[in-house]
Design a protein around this motif. Structure first.
Motif, mmCIF file in Angstrom:
data_model
loop_
_atom_site.group_PDB
_atom_site.id
_atom_site.type_symbol
_atom_site.label_atom_id
_atom_site.label_comp_id
_atom_site.label_asym_id
_atom_site.label_seq_id
_atom_site.Cartn_x
_atom_site.Cartn_y
_atom_site.Cartn_z
ATOM 1 N N ARG A 84 1.106 -1.055 -0.233
ATOM 2 C CA ARG A 84 0.136 -0.077 0.232
ATOM 3 C C ARG A 84 0.338 1.502 -0.293
ATOM 4 O O ARG A 84 1.763 1.112 1.093
ATOM 5 C CB ARG A 84 -1.086 0.371 1.219
ATOM 6 N N GLY A 92 -13.432 11.064 -2.727
ATOM 7 C CA GLY A 92 -12.311 9.875 -3.177
ATOM 8 C C GLY A 92 -12.314 9.624 -4.917
ATOM 9 O O GLY A 92 -11.776 8.296 -5.087
ATOM 10 N N SER A 100 -2.554 0.382 -4.251
ATOM 11 C CA SER A 100 -1.581 1.054 -5.527
ATOM 12 C C SER A 100 -2.254 -0.146 -6.579
ATOM 13 O O SER A 100 -2.472 -1.771 -6.806
ATOM 14 C CB SER A 100 -0.436 1.231 -5.838
ATOM 15 N N CYS A 138 -2.050 5.163 -7.977
ATOM 16 C CA CYS A 138 -2.628 5.588 -6.196
ATOM 17 C C CYS A 138 -3.597 6.240 -6.707
ATOM 18 O O CYS A 138 -3.473 6.830 -7.194
ATOM 19 C CB CYS A 138 -0.830 6.034 -6.177
ATOM 20 N N THR A 139 -4.674 5.713 -5.597
ATOM 21 C CA THR A 139 -6.134 5.857 -5.276
ATOM 22 C C THR A 139 -6.648 5.598 -4.320
ATOM 23 O O THR A 139 -6.639 4.690 -3.710
ATOM 24 C CB THR A 139 -6.583 5.498 -6.572
ATOM 25 N N ASN A 140 -7.737 6.113 -4.084
ATOM 26 C CA ASN A 140 -8.077 5.969 -2.673
ATOM 27 C C ASN A 140 -9.496 4.930 -3.518
ATOM 28 O O ASN A 140 -10.824 5.243 -2.682
ATOM 29 C CB ASN A 140 -8.633 7.078 -2.105
ATOM 30 N N THR A 183 -9.815 10.804 -6.551
ATOM 31 C CA THR A 183 -7.698 11.298 -6.941
ATOM 32 C C THR A 183 -7.294 10.422 -7.410
ATOM 33 O O THR A 183 -7.673 9.504 -6.827
ATOM 34 C CB THR A 183 -6.688 12.598 -5.944
ATOM 35 N N TRP A 184 -6.329 10.109 -7.997
ATOM 36 C CA TRP A 184 -5.742 9.122 -8.469
ATOM 37 C C TRP A 184 -4.688 9.743 -9.350
ATOM 38 O O TRP A 184 -4.416 11.215 -9.641
ATOM 39 C CB TRP A 184 -6.247 8.809 -9.631
ATOM 40 N N GLU A 217 2.378 6.714 -10.904
ATOM 41 C CA GLU A 217 3.575 6.562 -10.107
ATOM 42 C C GLU A 217 4.557 5.193 -10.582
ATOM 43 O O GLU A 217 3.592 4.662 -11.448
ATOM 44 C CB GLU A 217 4.044 6.409 -9.071
ATOM 45 N N GLY A 225 0.058 7.032 1.977
ATOM 46 C CA GLY A 225 -1.359 8.499 1.566
ATOM 47 C C GLY A 225 -2.185 7.747 0.433
ATOM 48 O O GLY A 225 -3.229 8.496 -0.102
ATOM 49 N N TRP A 226 -1.908 6.245 0.205
ATOM 50 C CA TRP A 226 -3.380 6.282 -0.641
ATOM 51 C C TRP A 226 -3.409 4.353 -0.228
ATOM 52 O O TRP A 226 -3.240 4.541 0.608
ATOM 53 C CB TRP A 226 -2.622 5.746 -2.121
ATOM 54 N N THR A 227 -4.610 4.487 -0.350
ATOM 55 C CA THR A 227 -5.913 3.469 0.303
ATOM 56 C C THR A 227 -4.736 2.202 -0.433
ATOM 57 O O THR A 227 -4.714 1.407 -0.061
ATOM 58 C CB THR A 227 -7.365 3.234 0.337
#
Length: 201
Positions: free
Chosen positions: A66, A97, A73, A112-114, A99-100, A103, A69-71
């Motif tokens: 994980r 929620g 990947s 990477c996302t929530n 945001t993505w 990386e 800062g993200w839930t």
């Protein structure tokens, strides 16, 4: 639809060459140069627009680690040349929620996302030339001709010819994009923002 060999022959003709390639593995300067240039020029053209024939959606495999800062990947497919968007199929709350970010984690490109079970919409690397739209194939042949000008037409003349061909390539690329966009029909089905629905519009 055009084949890779037909696209390469068209590019060479636009350079004023009389080459008639049978295959890209044949023993000739034209075939060798075209074989090395075509994938780079093709993928570059694919990356610059969300072509209908190359756009797809997938659910990405979840990575074990994980990110901070993200839930979670998720691994981006190896055939992805351009990430268009990441979304949830049935979001509980459209305005939270979403945001993505893309990386690198080691050798893997990840999202990477929530979001929970996100869907990736992306432009894929299409190698089968028979899947290209006719106007994409035409624009690709112009761009390939510009790329081949230097190696085939030597010296300052080659540079001048390459610049001229690139001008034509950009024109036909824009025409291909315009035609591609004209075939797209999108339905806006997301809910209105609370402040819009509150107005009773």
């Amino acid at each position: 639809m055009a084949s890779e060999v037909e696209i390469c022959n068209l590019a060479l003709q636009r350079l004023g060459q009389q080459a008639n390639l049978i295959g890209l593995s044949e023993n000739s300067v034209y075939a060798e140069t075209a074989k090395h240039s075509l994938p780079i020029v093709r993928d570059s053209l694919l990356e610059r627009h969300a072509w209908n024939f190359a756009t797809t959606r997938v659910r990405m495999p979840k990575m074990k680690e994980r990110p901070i800062g993200w839930t979670a990947s998720y691994k981006v497919p190896s055939d992805c040349v351009r990430v268009l968007t990441v979304y949830e199929e049935r979001p509980k709350d459209f305005w939270e929620g979403k945001t993505w970010v893309v990386e690198m984690q080691g050798d893997d490109r990840v999202v990477c996302t929530n979001m929970k079970d996100p869907i990736l919409k992306y432009v894929r690397k299409v190698k089968n030339a028979e899947l290209f739209s006719p106007m994409f194939a035409d624009a690709l042949a112009w761009h390939l001709a510009a790329a081949l000008a230097g190696p085939i037409v030597k010296g300052d003349t080659g540079m001048t010819v390459g610049v001229k061909l690139l001008e034509h390539a950009r024109y036909y690329e824009l025409a291909a994009i315009t035609a591609d966009v004209g075939q797209r029909r999108t339905k806006q089905d997301r809910p209105d923002a609370p402040w819009i629905s509150g107005r009773g519009v």
